[in-house]
Design an enzyme around this catalytic site. Structure first.
Site: not given
Ligand code: URA
Length: 460
Positions: A178, A185, A200
């Site tokens: 992530d 991203r 995520s």
């Molecule tokens: N919070 C997260 O942990 N991931 C995202 O993609 C957006 C908000």
């Protein structure tokens, strides 16, 4: 073909690149990715064998084509498995976790952990730092002198055994996929995609090992998902993921049309959390914490209904047990517990500078996202992940949506190091309010609820 991988070293990974091209074109053309494709992609990102340009291309294809339910579950599983997965079974009872999708002046985690903890909930919470327009729980807690946020998993379990609750920084080995994907991203315009956000959030929650998950999905001007229909869909997808992993998951849809609390800034938000926990502050922040807390008590099997849960929590505030649990949490994490009686021990700016309204009428809108971003740029948050925050800066808001104000009425106070600094940020914030001669309809703080049976309007 020889490429430069993330670590900067050369590697022969032509086969990987070819396979990745197939995955990208499949998604580009609207196809469905198999479990194997997704597993391959996530592992390749973590191992550094897939170059960023291919990862970015796939993220963009996903952004446009979306992910089906099975793909989202598969992506969540691969991401959750990309690092360590916590085992909280040494802790007795039902462990619950809570997550907010992010907003402005949102101190709910800092209030909820000790509040629900005082009523018997066990919470081992891993939180993040602020990014973009949103504040971060860890940055806020670090404004407490001495407060530690880096603990090993065993130490975190020890803290929960001692006081029932702990809030620590998410470790780097929890869902490394992530961290890598989110960074890409963020810089490729592919962050706001429901499947990517859901995987995520849920990969981190599932890897953190709790038995139940409560999600606070924000919608409105200050939220990542400003549109109501998107927020409902995000909540439904995340609840679906949790349930498909056998973890009971509930999501509340909550209002982020304006800052949730009345203070924005790291020390100021700790101050506000203590004001709520001590019963000195009412309003939407307390209302939301009582609702979320009541859900947590029901999920943890400590209340039969939300009403019973809310009553227990109100008693914990009135008796001082909630504030006492906060003190225990602060001390057990190395912080100075005297801040409760002496909030001036918090690093607050030397002075606050008042700002009057430049308009007249009912407050119709507050540009909440812009407000959070302007304050982040001012030093309250961080412009980039490696930047430091200044815990002493911030703003205390004196008016809410729907309030009537005359020109010159006190709108907010800025905590700053100099009049000049205060003047610059104050002038920006004044422009973020819109006034009209008629009163607006102000939506409630809690807008809906999603559980395994779907979306529900609230009846209590
Ligand atoms: N919070 C997260 O942990 N991931 C995202 O993609 C957006 C908000």
């Amino acid at each position: 073909m020889t490429t430069i991988n993330r670590s900067g070293s050369s590697s022969d990974n032509g086969d990987e690149q070819r396979f990745m091209v197939d995955i990208i074109t499949k998604k580009r053309d609207g196809g469905r990715l198999s479990n194997r494709d997704i597993e391959y992609f996530v592992q390749g990102v973590v191992d550094g064998v897939i170059p960023d340009y291919q990862t970015a291309a796939l993220l963009m294809a996903i952004y446009w084509r979306g992910l089906g339910d099975d793909e989202v579950v598969s992506l969540t599983r691969s991401m959750a498995g990309s690092g360590v997965q916590l085992d909280l079974s040494d802790l007795p009872g039902i462990k619950v976790d809570k997550h907010s999708t992010g907003g402005v002046a949102d101190t709910t985690s800092i209030i909820l952990a000790p509040l629900a903890g005082a009523a018997g909930v066990r919470m081992a919470k891993m939180s993040g730092r602020g990014l973009g327009h949103t504040g971060g729980t860890i940055d806020k807690l670090e404004s407490i002198p001495g407060f530690r946020v880096n603990f090993s998993v065993q130490e975190m379990i020890g803290l929960v055994q001692e006081t029932g609750v702990a809030i620590v920084e998410q470790t780097d080995d929890l869902v490394p996929a992530d961290r890598l994907l989110y960074a890409l991203r963020d810089v490729t315009g592919t962050a706001p995609n429901i499947g990517l956000i859901a995987s995520s959030v849920m990969s981190k929650k599932l890897a953190a090992g709790s038995d139940r998950i409560l999600l606070d999905v924000k919608t409105g001007r200050g939220a990542f998902m400003p549109r109501w229909s998107d927020a409902v869909e995000l909540a439904e997808v995340m609840v679906g993921i949790g349930e498909s992993f056998g973890v009971q998951t509930v999501a509340l849809l909550t209002n982020m049309e304006q800052p949730l609390g009345r203070r924005i800034g790291n020390s100021l938000e700790i101050l506000e959390a203590m004001e709520v926990l001590s019963g000195h502050k009412k309003g939407e922040l307390l209302e939301l914490c009582l609702y979320l807390g009541a859900e947590l008590l029901v999920l943890a099997g400590l209340a039969q209904s939300r009403r019973e849960g809310a009553e227990k929590l109100e008693k914990c505030i009135a008796s001082g047990a909630a504030l006492d649990k906060f003190r225990q949490m602060v001390i057990s994490q190395g912080g100075d517990g005297r801040i409760i009686e002496k909030p001036e021990l918090l690093p607050l700016a030397e002075r606050s500078y008042p700002f009057g309204s430049t308009g007249e009428g009912y407050i119709w809108s507050v540009e909440t996202r812009e407000m959070g971003q302007a304050l982040a740029n001012f030093g309250v948050g961080r412009a980039a992940q490696d930047k430091k925050v200044d815990p002493s800066l911030g703003v205390s808001l004196h008016k809410r949506l729907g309030d009537y104000v005359r020109k010159g009425d006190l709108l907010f106070e800025v905590a700053a190091h100099s009049e000049k600094d205060a003047g610059i940020i104050g002038a920006q914030l004044q422009k973020m309010y819109t006034f009209k001669p008629t009163a607006p309809e102000v939506s409630p703080i809690i807008l809906g609820r999603v559980d395994s049976t779907g979306y529900h309007e609230l009846t209590d």
